[in-house]
Design a protein around this motif. Structure first.
Motif, PDB file in Angstrom:
ATOM      1  N   GLN A 107       0.849  -1.185   0.000  1.00 20.03           N
ATOM      2  CA  GLN A 107       0.000   0.000   0.000  1.00 20.03           C
ATOM      3  C   GLN A 107       0.885   1.235   0.000  1.00 20.03           C
ATOM      4  O   GLN A 107       1.904   1.268   0.701  1.00 20.03           O
ATOM      5  CB  GLN A 107      -0.923   0.014   1.220  1.00 20.03           C
ATOM      6  N   ALA A 108       0.494   2.238  -0.778  1.00 17.05           N
ATOM      7  CA  ALA A 108       1.303   3.451  -0.856  1.00 17.05           C
ATOM      8  C   ALA A 108       0.440   4.629  -1.264  1.00 17.05           C
ATOM      9  O   ALA A 108      -0.527   4.481  -2.009  1.00 17.05           O
ATOM     10  CB  ALA A 108       2.438   3.260  -1.869  1.00 17.05           C
ATOM     11  N   PHE A 109       0.813   5.803  -0.753  1.00 17.86           N
ATOM     12  CA  PHE A 109       0.191   7.035  -1.233  1.00 17.86           C
ATOM     13  C   PHE A 109       1.184   8.180  -1.065  1.00 17.86           C
ATOM     14  O   PHE A 109       2.142   8.094  -0.292  1.00 17.86           O
ATOM     15  CB  PHE A 109      -1.131   7.340  -0.506  1.00 17.86           C
ATOM     16  N   GLU A 110       0.961   9.230  -1.810  1.00 18.09           N
ATOM     17  CA  GLU A 110       1.810  10.419  -1.752  1.00 18.09           C
ATOM     18  C   GLU A 110       0.954  11.640  -2.038  1.00 18.09           C
ATOM     19  O   GLU A 110       0.119  11.629  -2.938  1.00 18.09           O
ATOM     20  CB  GLU A 110       2.945  10.323  -2.774  1.00 18.09           C
ATOM     21  N   THR A 111       1.162  12.685  -1.269  1.00 20.32           N
ATOM     22  CA  THR A 111       0.457  13.937  -1.494  1.00 20.32           C
ATOM     23  C   THR A 111       1.401  15.091  -1.178  1.00 20.32           C
ATOM     24  O   THR A 111       2.355  14.930  -0.403  1.00 20.32           O
ATOM     25  CB  THR A 111      -0.818  14.029  -0.636  1.00 20.32           C
ATOM     26  N   GLY A 112       1.134  16.235  -1.787  1.00 14.98           N
ATOM     27  CA  GLY A 112       2.019  17.360  -1.525  1.00 14.98           C
ATOM     28  C   GLY A 112       1.625  18.622  -2.263  1.00 14.98           C
ATOM     29  O   GLY A 112       0.746  18.626  -3.131  1.00 14.98           O
ATOM     30  N   LEU A 113       2.306  19.702  -1.886  1.00 18.56           N
ATOM     31  CA  LEU A 113       2.143  21.017  -2.507  1.00 18.56           C
ATOM     32  C   LEU A 113       3.485  21.476  -3.034  1.00 18.56           C
ATOM     33  O   LEU A 113       4.526  21.268  -2.391  1.00 18.56           O
ATOM     34  CB  LEU A 113       1.616  22.035  -1.498  1.00 18.56           C
ATOM     35  N   ASP A 114       3.472  22.114  -4.206  1.00 19.33           N
ATOM     36  CA  ASP A 114       4.673  22.688  -4.797  1.00 19.33           C
ATOM     37  C   ASP A 114       4.407  24.152  -5.120  1.00 19.33           C
ATOM     38  O   ASP A 114       3.376  24.484  -5.738  1.00 19.33           O
ATOM     39  CB  ASP A 114       5.063  21.938  -6.073  1.00 19.33           C
ATOM     40  N   PHE A 115       5.348  25.027  -4.721  1.00 18.68           N
ATOM     41  CA  PHE A 115       5.241  26.460  -4.990  1.00 18.68           C
ATOM     42  C   PHE A 115       6.449  26.902  -5.808  1.00 18.68           C
ATOM     43  O   PHE A 115       7.542  26.343  -5.689  1.00 18.68           O
ATOM     44  CB  PHE A 115       5.180  27.256  -3.684  1.00 18.68           C
ATOM     45  N   PHE A 116       6.238  27.933  -6.646  1.00 22.61           N
ATOM     46  CA  PHE A 116       7.293  28.399  -7.551  1.00 22.61           C
ATOM     47  C   PHE A 116       7.415  29.915  -7.503  1.00 22.61           C
ATOM     48  O   PHE A 116       7.027  30.614  -8.446  1.00 22.61           O
ATOM     49  CB  PHE A 116       7.007  27.937  -8.978  1.00 22.61           C
ATOM     50  N   PRO A 117       7.962  30.482  -6.422  1.00 20.97           N
ATOM     51  CA  PRO A 117       8.217  31.927  -6.395  1.00 20.97           C
ATOM     52  C   PRO A 117       9.541  32.262  -7.076  1.00 20.97           C
ATOM     53  O   PRO A 117      10.616  31.878  -6.608  1.00 20.97           O
ATOM     54  CB  PRO A 117       8.263  32.244  -4.895  1.00 20.97           C
ATOM     55  N   GLY A 118       9.490  32.935  -8.205  1.00 21.00           N
ATOM     56  CA  GLY A 118      10.715  33.270  -8.922  1.00 21.00           C
ATOM     57  C   GLY A 118      11.460  32.030  -9.376  1.00 21.00           C
ATOM     58  O   GLY A 118      10.883  31.130  -9.988  1.00 21.00           O
ATOM     59  N   ASN A 119      12.761  31.970  -9.071  1.00 19.26           N
ATOM     60  CA  ASN A 119      13.589  30.819  -9.447  1.00 19.26           C
ATOM     61  C   ASN A 119      13.700  29.788  -8.336  1.00 19.26           C
ATOM     62  O   ASN A 119      14.611  28.953  -8.340  1.00 19.26           O
ATOM     63  CB  ASN A 119      14.995  31.302  -9.837  1.00 19.26           C
ATOM     64  N   TRP A 120      12.766  29.824  -7.387  1.00 17.01           N
ATOM     65  CA  TRP A 120      12.734  28.846  -6.303  1.00 17.01           C
ATOM     66  C   TRP A 120      11.686  27.776  -6.575  1.00 17.01           C
ATOM     67  O   TRP A 120      10.673  28.022  -7.205  1.00 17.01           O
ATOM     68  CB  TRP A 120      12.416  29.535  -4.970  1.00 17.01           C
ATOM     69  N   TRP A 121      11.971  26.585  -6.068  1.00 16.49           N
ATOM     70  CA  TRP A 121      11.011  25.479  -6.084  1.00 16.49           C
ATOM     71  C   TRP A 121      10.867  25.001  -4.647  1.00 16.49           C
ATOM     72  O   TRP A 121      11.778  24.392  -4.079  1.00 16.49           O
ATOM     73  CB  TRP A 121      11.522  24.363  -6.993  1.00 16.49           C
ATOM     74  N   LEU A 122       9.724  25.289  -4.035  1.00 13.89           N
ATOM     75  CA  LEU A 122       9.434  24.898  -2.663  1.00 13.89           C
ATOM     76  C   LEU A 122       8.426  23.756  -2.676  1.00 13.89           C
ATOM     77  O   LEU A 122       7.430  23.817  -3.395  1.00 13.89           O
ATOM     78  CB  LEU A 122       8.866  26.077  -1.862  1.00 13.89           C
ATOM     79  N   ALA A 123       8.664  22.726  -1.870  1.00  5.66           N
ATOM     80  CA  ALA A 123       7.786  21.556  -1.875  1.00  5.66           C
ATOM     81  C   ALA A 123       7.562  21.057  -0.462  1.00  5.66           C
ATOM     82  O   ALA A 123       8.499  21.002   0.351  1.00  5.66           O
ATOM     83  CB  ALA A 123       8.384  20.442  -2.733  1.00  5.66           C
ATOM     84  N   ALA A 124       6.317  20.686  -0.163  1.00  3.63           N
ATOM     85  CA  ALA A 124       5.955  20.036   1.094  1.00  3.63           C
ATOM     86  C   ALA A 124       5.295  18.709   0.734  1.00  3.63           C
ATOM     87  O   ALA A 124       4.281  18.693   0.017  1.00  3.63           O
ATOM     88  CB  ALA A 124       5.016  20.910   1.913  1.00  3.63           C
ATOM     89  N   LYS A 125       5.841  17.582   1.215  1.00  2.00           N
ATOM     90  CA  LYS A 125       5.381  16.265   0.784  1.00  2.00           C
ATOM     91  C   LYS A 125       5.124  15.340   1.978  1.00  2.00           C
ATOM     92  O   LYS A 125       5.787  15.436   3.018  1.00  2.00           O
ATOM     93  CB  LYS A 125       6.435  15.595  -0.116  1.00  2.00           C
ATOM     94  N   LEU A 126       4.190  14.425   1.772  1.00  2.40           N
ATOM     95  CA  LEU A 126       3.928  13.328   2.704  1.00  2.40           C
ATOM     96  C   LEU A 126       3.838  12.051   1.884  1.00  2.40           C
ATOM     97  O   LEU A 126       3.045  11.969   0.937  1.00  2.40           O
ATOM     98  CB  LEU A 126       2.625  13.558   3.471  1.00  2.40           C
ATOM     99  N   ARG A 127       4.649  11.039   2.238  1.00  3.24           N
ATOM    100  CA  ARG A 127       4.675   9.776   1.512  1.00  3.24           C
ATOM    101  C   ARG A 127       4.563   8.609   2.492  1.00  3.24           C
ATOM    102  O   ARG A 127       5.115   8.658   3.588  1.00  3.24           O
ATOM    103  CB  ARG A 127       5.981   9.640   0.711  1.00  3.24           C
ATOM    104  N   PHE A 128       3.864   7.560   2.068  1.00  2.00           N
ATOM    105  CA  PHE A 128       3.705   6.357   2.895  1.00  2.00           C
ATOM    106  C   PHE A 128       3.739   5.129   1.989  1.00  2.00           C
ATOM    107  O   PHE A 128       3.119   5.131   0.925  1.00  2.00           O
ATOM    108  CB  PHE A 128       2.369   6.402   3.655  1.00  2.00           C
ATOM    109  N   TYR A 129       4.472   4.108   2.395  1.00  3.67           N
ATOM    110  CA  TYR A 129       4.441   2.841   1.663  1.00  3.67           C
ATOM    111  C   TYR A 129       4.719   1.700   2.630  1.00  3.67           C
ATOM    112  O   TYR A 129       5.498   1.836   3.577  1.00  3.67           O
ATOM    113  CB  TYR A 129       5.422   2.831   0.485  1.00  3.67           C
ATOM    114  N   SER A 130       4.059   0.564   2.389  1.00  7.24           N
ATOM    115  CA  SER A 130       4.164  -0.566   3.312  1.00  7.24           C
ATOM    116  C   SER A 130       4.093  -1.878   2.544  1.00  7.24           C
ATOM    117  O   SER A 130       3.609  -1.934   1.413  1.00  7.24           O
ATOM    118  CB  SER A 130       3.013  -0.520   4.332  1.00  7.24           C
ATOM    119  N   GLY A 131       4.561  -2.944   3.203  1.00  6.28           N
ATOM    120  CA  GLY A 131       4.483  -4.275   2.618  1.00  6.28           C
ATOM    121  C   GLY A 131       5.692  -4.613   1.772  1.00  6.28           C
ATOM    122  O   GLY A 131       5.887  -4.036   0.707  1.00  6.28           O
TER     123      GLY A 131
END
Length: 308
Positions: A107-131
């Motif tokens: 079982q696995a899932f992934e969710t997140g937000l990505d922001f792009f202010p100027g030449n920056w790439w900001l990311a907040a992520k949550l990931r889970f995997y099992s088995g």
């Protein structure tokens, strides 16, 4: 592994410099679309393998789940100091009927937000995997044995395209919400704050009380380059290496955490529709006081985007 990675990064830098010198830097390179909203459709084929010296370095394999997901992108969500913050949000989940009956039900899932202010790439992520499964020998025959093991990652990362100079945007290759008009690349500098939690219900990996909780601070550096072809096609190369200082909560120990992240994207960007195919390969290691754990992750990803 290290030699291959050095050669790959050197090739990226050399190719990027050669193409940058051959093109007119005054010509606009990255353009926006008129539509501010985009709908994203995702499908991934993943593989995770783990080796741990506490378990005789036997390979623990995931069941190669197929993940599907949906997301959206929106331009100019808000503006601060004259900089537009564009956002992308995704959610992916593994399809249960794609796992093999002879192996563990991953079982696995992934969710997140990505922001792009100027030449920056900001990311907040949550990931889970099992088995996971491993191969064992019983009565002279090899069998697949289920390992009840799960991992969860939570992190916030900040990547700066240090030499993009408004002629390069990685989002044009991996989020398809910009059009890059000529070949260009950039040096990548950044880092992230990460928390990794694991639970080994079968007690095979030597974690304290069968649980592991690590908080780490990373520093990353790399290079990326996008080749732009006629009729909207492109090809991107991406290579990043990083190292971190981590603390394990169970025994308050210091940890060394090296990693590499290599990927490539090929795709097409049209006026309303866009798609890409991404191949990813990542390696990381955790040097505990008494044993070493290594992890290899690979993925084949497809993204389709429709702008409105």
């Amino acid at each position: 592994m290290k030699s291959v990675l050095k050669i790959f990064l050197f090739a990226l830098v050399f190719t990027g410099l050669a193409f940058a010198e051959a093109q007119d830097s005054d010509e606009p390179s990255v353009s926006k679309f008129r539509e501010r909203f985009s709908l994203r459709f995702l499908c991934d084929y993943n593989f995770v393998a783990i080796w741990n010296s506490a378990y005789n370095n036997s390979t623990l394999n995931s069941n190669r789940p197929i993940n599907v997901g949906i997301g959206f992108g929106y331009d100019n969500l808000f503006t601060t100091f004259g900089i537009s913050w564009d956002v992308s949000a995704d959610f992916k989940y593994s399809l249960p009927f794609t796992t093999s009956k002879e192996k563990s039900d991953t079982q696995a899932f992934e969710t997140g937000l990505d922001f792009f202010p100027g030449n920056w790439w900001l990311a907040a992520k949550l990931r889970f995997y099992s088995g996971f499964t491993t191969e064992v020998e019983r009565d002279g025959e090899k069998e697949q044995e289920f390992i009840d093991l799960w991992f969860a990652d939570m992190y916030f990362s900040m990547l700066w395209m240090a030499t993009a100079k408004e002629i390069f945007a990685p989002r044009s290759a991996y989020f398809l919400d910009r059009r890059q008009k000529k070949s260009a690349g950039s040096l990548i500098i950044g880092g992230r704050l990460q928390r990794n939690i694991a639970e080994d219900n079968d007690g095979v990996l030597g974690y304290v009380n069968d649980k592991r909780d690590i908080t780490s601070i990373w520093g990353d550096v790399g290079y990326t380059y996008t080749f732009v072809f006629s009729n909207g096609y492109f090809w991107n190369l991406w290579g990043v290496v990083g190292i971190a200082y981590g603390r394990e909560h169970a025994n308050d120990g210091n940890l060394l955490l090296p990693e590499s992240d290599i990927k490539t994207a090929f795709g097409y960007i049209g006026e309303k529709w866009a798609w890409n195919i991404v191949l990813k390969s990542g390696y990381s290691a955790i040097a505990f006081s008494e044993h070493l754990e290594q992890k290899y992750v690979s993925a084949f990803e497809i993204l389709v985007v429709r702008r409105f």
